[in-house]
Design a protein around this motif. Structure first.
Motif, PDB file in Angstrom:
ATOM      1  N   GLU A  42     -21.909  -1.557 -14.798  1.00  9.39           N
ATOM      2  CA  GLU A  42     -22.927  -0.751 -14.890  1.00  9.39           C
ATOM      3  C   GLU A  42     -22.825  -1.262 -12.799  1.00  9.39           C
ATOM      4  OE1 GLU A  42     -26.244  -3.103 -17.271  1.00  9.39           O
ATOM      5  OE2 GLU A  42     -25.394  -4.102 -16.152  1.00  9.39           O
ATOM      6  N   SER A 117     -30.152   7.145 -20.536  1.00  4.53           N
ATOM      7  CA  SER A 117     -30.742   5.899 -19.316  1.00  4.53           C
ATOM      8  C   SER A 117     -32.186   5.434 -19.855  1.00  4.53           C
ATOM      9  CB  SER A 117     -29.816   5.886 -18.321  1.00  4.53           C
ATOM     10  OG  SER A 117     -28.077   6.561 -18.596  1.00  4.53           O
ATOM     11  N   ARG A 118     -32.247   4.220 -19.207  1.00  3.98           N
ATOM     12  CA  ARG A 118     -34.184   3.698 -18.792  1.00  3.98           C
ATOM     13  C   ARG A 118     -34.158   4.585 -18.137  1.00  3.98           C
ATOM     14  NH1 ARG A 118     -34.368  -2.585 -17.284  1.00  3.98           N
ATOM     15  NH2 ARG A 118     -33.901  -1.260 -14.728  1.00  3.98           N
ATOM     16  N   ARG A 199     -22.539  -6.869 -25.940  1.00  3.07           N
ATOM     17  CA  ARG A 199     -23.626  -6.404 -25.114  1.00  3.07           C
ATOM     18  C   ARG A 199     -23.969  -5.971 -24.719  1.00  3.07           C
ATOM     19  NH1 ARG A 199     -24.191 -11.328 -26.720  1.00  3.07           N
ATOM     20  NH2 ARG A 199     -24.011 -13.445 -25.727  1.00  3.07           N
ATOM     21  N   ARG A 200     -25.185  -5.391 -25.016  1.00  4.00           N
ATOM     22  CA  ARG A 200     -25.420  -3.706 -24.681  1.00  4.00           C
ATOM     23  C   ARG A 200     -26.704  -3.953 -23.310  1.00  4.00           C
ATOM     24  NH1 ARG A 200     -25.126  -0.871 -29.476  1.00  4.00           N
ATOM     25  NH2 ARG A 200     -24.788  -1.836 -30.841  1.00  4.00           N
ATOM     26  N   SER A 201     -26.200  -3.085 -22.906  1.00  5.73           N
ATOM     27  CA  SER A 201     -27.159  -2.658 -21.484  1.00  5.73           C
ATOM     28  C   SER A 201     -28.403  -2.679 -21.557  1.00  5.73           C
ATOM     29  CB  SER A 201     -26.246  -1.662 -20.414  1.00  5.73           C
ATOM     30  OG  SER A 201     -26.753  -1.262 -19.394  1.00  5.73           O
ATOM     31  N   GLY A 202     -29.283  -2.740 -20.489  1.00  3.56           N
ATOM     32  CA  GLY A 202     -30.462  -3.028 -20.541  1.00  3.56           C
ATOM     33  C   GLY A 202     -31.032  -1.533 -19.893  1.00  3.56           C
ATOM     34  N   ARG A 203     -29.947  -1.112 -18.994  1.00  2.00           N
ATOM     35  CA  ARG A 203     -30.390   0.089 -18.473  1.00  2.00           C
ATOM     36  C   ARG A 203     -29.733   0.941 -18.666  1.00  2.00           C
ATOM     37  NH1 ARG A 203     -28.794  -0.316 -13.020  1.00  2.00           N
ATOM     38  NH2 ARG A 203     -26.885  -2.143 -13.539  1.00  2.00           N
ATOM     39  N   LYS A 380     -33.054 -14.843 -16.042  1.00  2.00           N
ATOM     40  CA  LYS A 380     -33.817 -13.386 -16.374  1.00  2.00           C
ATOM     41  C   LYS A 380     -34.932 -13.743 -14.887  1.00  2.00           C
ATOM     42  CE  LYS A 380     -34.823 -10.100 -19.122  1.00  2.00           C
ATOM     43  NZ  LYS A 380     -35.200  -9.050 -20.414  1.00  2.00           N
ATOM     44  N   HIS A 410     -28.357 -10.885 -14.400  1.00  2.00           N
ATOM     45  CA  HIS A 410     -29.115 -10.396 -14.907  1.00  2.00           C
ATOM     46  C   HIS A 410     -29.368  -8.936 -14.353  1.00  2.00           C
ATOM     47  CE1 HIS A 410     -29.203 -13.918 -17.296  1.00  2.00           C
ATOM     48  NE2 HIS A 410     -29.315 -12.867 -18.213  1.00  2.00           N
TER      49      HIS A 410
END
Length: 517
Positions: A42, A117-118, A199-203, A380, A410
Motif C-alpha cells: 500500500e 480503488s476505494r 489479508r485484503r486491502s480496504g483501500r 483501528k 491500520h
C-alpha cells in the motif's frame, strides 16, 4: 499420591497449554507478517499516486520534451516508480517518460480490465513485462486523458519470512481479480500441506498471501515447549502449598483495579535523541506496573487487558500526571524539551479527552507545545473524520500529535495526511531490517520524503546499533529512540542520563568555540 496426581494433571495441562500457546503465537506472527506485506504494498501504491498528483498539480501535461523531462525527474526522485505515461482514458498509451520501456511490455490492458480503488478516480492493473511484472496506477486528468505511474515490485520487498520457514513458504501479492503481481519463494517446488494467510486491502483491489508448509511449523518456536512443561511440573509440585497460602482467587481485572487505586502504575522514560549530535530532545513516557514488593510487571502482561477493558483511560491520566510532576522542573527550564505519551484511538475519541488533557497539563504549569500525544496505528481508528477534528483542536491549543507504528499499522498514507499530525514515528520493524534489506531503506526514504511534503518531523523507533543509526541518517531521519542510547528507565536514572548528555554537549560546545587571543 496427591503430589503424583497433581504433577500428572499439571503436566498434562502444561502440554496442551504449551501446544496451544505455540500455535497461537505462530498464527499471530504469520498474520502480522501478512499484514506487513500488504502495508508495504500500500505504501508503494501511495507513492505512485503521490507522484501522479504532484505532476497534475504542476500542470502543463503533454508530450513535449520539457514535460517528458519533468516526468523523468519524478521517476528519478521516486525509488519505486519505473515510468510515467500519458494515456487516453481507455488506457491506450500516448507517450512515456522513457519510451524504451514500452519495448519491455508483453501486453497492455484496456480500461475495462482495470480495477477501481476505494478512491474511484484511482485504478490499478497489472503490466506484463519481460523479466518481471509491474503494477500500473492510473488517475484521470480530464480531456479524455489519464496519467499512469508504473511501479516496480521487487520480489525482495516480500522477503520477510523467518529463517526457519523461508525454504518452505511462499509470499505473494495479487490483485483482487487473482492476477499475480509479485512473489517470493526460496525454492521453486510446491508446498506439501500449505497453511494460507490472506489479508485484503480496504483501500486498493489488492491482497497479500503467505503460504507455509504445515510440517515446517512443527519446529518453529518449539523452544517454548520444554520451559512451559518445567513450569507446569513445578506448579504441580507446589499446588498444595499454593492452595493453603493464597488468598481467595480474584480475576485479573480486580487486581488491575487495585493497582490503579494504589497508584502502582509508574512512568518510565525513554529518551528521544538527535541522531547526529546525540543530544536528548525529549522522552516517551511508558507505563510500568511496580508492585508493593518492588517487582516490575512487564507491559505486555497488563496493557492488552487494560486496553480491552477500558482501564487504559485512568491509567493514561495517572501516568501523565506523575510524569508531569517528576519532570516539571526540567520541562519549565528547558522549553524545547518534549514529553510524549501514548493514547489509544478509542481514548482520543472520548468526549472528555481534550478538556481533561487541558486540565492536567494546566495544573502542571507547563507549555502545551511540550506535550506530544502518540496515537498508535496498530489499533483501528473507527472515525477518521472525528479524529481529524480532535487533532486540529489539539494543535490549535498548542499540543503536538504523532502517529506511532507508521508502516505496519491500520491506516494508509492518505489517512495519515487527513489526520494532520505533526510527527511520524517509523516502526521498529523497519529499523531492524534497514541494514539487511535494501527495500526497507527505500521505504524509509519514501516515508521521510512524504513527511517533508506534509511538514511532519520523523522519529525512528528501536535503534539498537550504530549501523542502523548511520543507515537512518543516510535516509534523512533526524531523530530516534532506542537501546543504543537507553532503554526505558525510571526518573532517577533518566535524570542522570540527561545530565551526562548535557555535560557532553557543553564540552563539545567549548571545544568548538574559537580561542580569542
Amino acid at each position: 499420591m496427591i503430589v503424583a496426581a497433581s504433577l500428572a494433571a499439571f503436566c498434562a495441562g502444561g502440554h496442551f497449554a504449551a501446544t496451544a500457546l505455540i500455535e497461537s503465537l505462530q498464527m499471530r506472527q504469520l498474520n502480522e507478517l501478512t499484514d506487513i506485506v500488504l502495508r508495504r504494498s500500500e505504501v508503494a501504491i501511495d507513492f505512485g499516486a503521490a507522484s501522479i498528483d504532484e505532476i497534475i498539480k504542476a500542470g502543463h501535461i503533454g508530450c513535449e520534451p520539457t514535460t517528458l523531462q519533468a516526468f523523468r525527474l519524478h521517476v528519478y526522485q521516486r525509488a519505486g516508480v519505473k515510468d510515467v505515461r500519458l494515456v487516453n482514458s481507455d488506457g491506450s498509451v500516448i507517450c512515456s517518460a522513457y519510451s524504451e520501456t514500452l519495448e519491455f511490455d508483453k501486453g497492455w490492458v484496456s480500461r475495462q480490465d482495470m480495477l477501481f480503488s476505494r478512491d474511484i478516480s484511482l485504478l490499478l492493473f497489472r503490466v506484463e513485462q519481460f523479466g518481471a511484472d509491474a503494477l500500473g496506477v492510473m488517475r484521470d486528468i480530464g480531456d479524455g486523458r489519464s496519467l499512469v505511474a508504473i511501479l516496480g515490485l521487487n520480489s525482495y520487498l516480500f522477503d520477510i519470512m523467518p529463517a526457519e520457514l523461508r525454504a518452505r513458504s511462499k509470499v505473494m501479492l495479487k490483485l483482487a481479480n487473482g492476477q499475480a503481481l509479485g512473489e517470493f519463494a526460496l525454492d521453486d517446488f510446491p508446498l506439501g500441506h500449505p497453511l494460507d494467510f490472506v489479508r485484503r486491502s480496504g483501500r486498493y483491489p489488492l491482497l497479500a498471501m503467505v503460504s507455509v508448509d504445515r510440517a515446517a511449523l512443527l519446529g518453529w518456536n518449539g523452544q517454548l515447549y520444554w520451559p512451559a512443561m518445567l513450569v507446569a511440573a513445578a506448579l504441580g509440585l507446589v499446588f498444595g502449598l499454593v492452595l493453603t497460602r493464597t488468598r481467595r482467587l480474584e480475576g485479573p481485572l480486580a487486581e488491575l483495579d487495585r493497582a490503579l487505586a494504589n497508584r502502582q502504575f509508574r512512568p518510565y522514560y525513554q529518551p528521544t535523541f538527535h541522531l547526529k549530535s546525540g543530544a536528548i530532545l525529549g522522552c516517551e513516557v511508558l507505563a510500568r506496573w511496580i508492585r508493593d514488593d518492588g517487582t516490575v510487571v512487564p507491559p505486555m502482561s497488563f496493557i492488552p487487558l487494560a486496553e480491552s477493558s477500558g482501564r487504559i483511560r485512568p491509567m493514561t491520566w495517572q501516568i501523565l500526571e506523575r510524569a508531569l510532576k517528576e519532570l516539571n522542573a526540567h520541562l519549565r527550564e528547558h522549553k524545547e524539551f518534549k514529553l510524549s505519551v501514548n493514547v489509544v484511538p478509542s481514548h482520543l475519541l472520548d468526549a472528555d479527552f481534550v478538556p481533561t488533557l487541558r486540565r492536567v497539563v494546566a495544573s502542571a504549569r507547563v507549555s502545551t507545545r511540550q506535550i506530544v500525544l502518540e496515537i498508535t496505528e496498530r489499533d483501528k481508528l473507527d472515525d477518521v473524520a472525528r479524529a481529524a477534528e480532535i487533532v486540529r483542536e489539539l494543535r490549535d491549543l498548542g499540543f503536538r500529535v504523532a502517529i506511532d507504528d507508521v508502516g505496519v499499522g491500520h491506516s494508509g498514507l492518505s489517512q495519515l495526511k487527513a489526520l494532520g499530525a505533526s510527527t511520524m514515528k517509523i516502526d521498529k520493524f523497519f529499523v531492524d531490517t534497514i541494514t539487511r534489506d535494501g527495500s526497507t531503506m527505500a521505504i524509509v526514504e519514501m516515508l521521510v520524503r512524504l513527511a517533508r511534503d506534509l511538514t511532519m518531523t520523523v522519529i525512528a523507533e528501536g535503534i539498537e546499533t550504530e549501523d542502523q543509526l548511520r543507515a537512518l541518517v543516510s535516509c534523512g531521519v533526524e531523530e530516534g529512540q532506542g537501546y543504543l542510547v537507553s532503554p526505558p528507565v525510571p526518573i532517577a536514572k533518566f535524570a542522570e542520563l540527561v545530565e551526562i548528555h548535557q555535560a557532553r554537549a557543553d564540552i563539545r560546545t567549548t571545544l568548538d568555540t574559537p580561542m580569542v587571543a
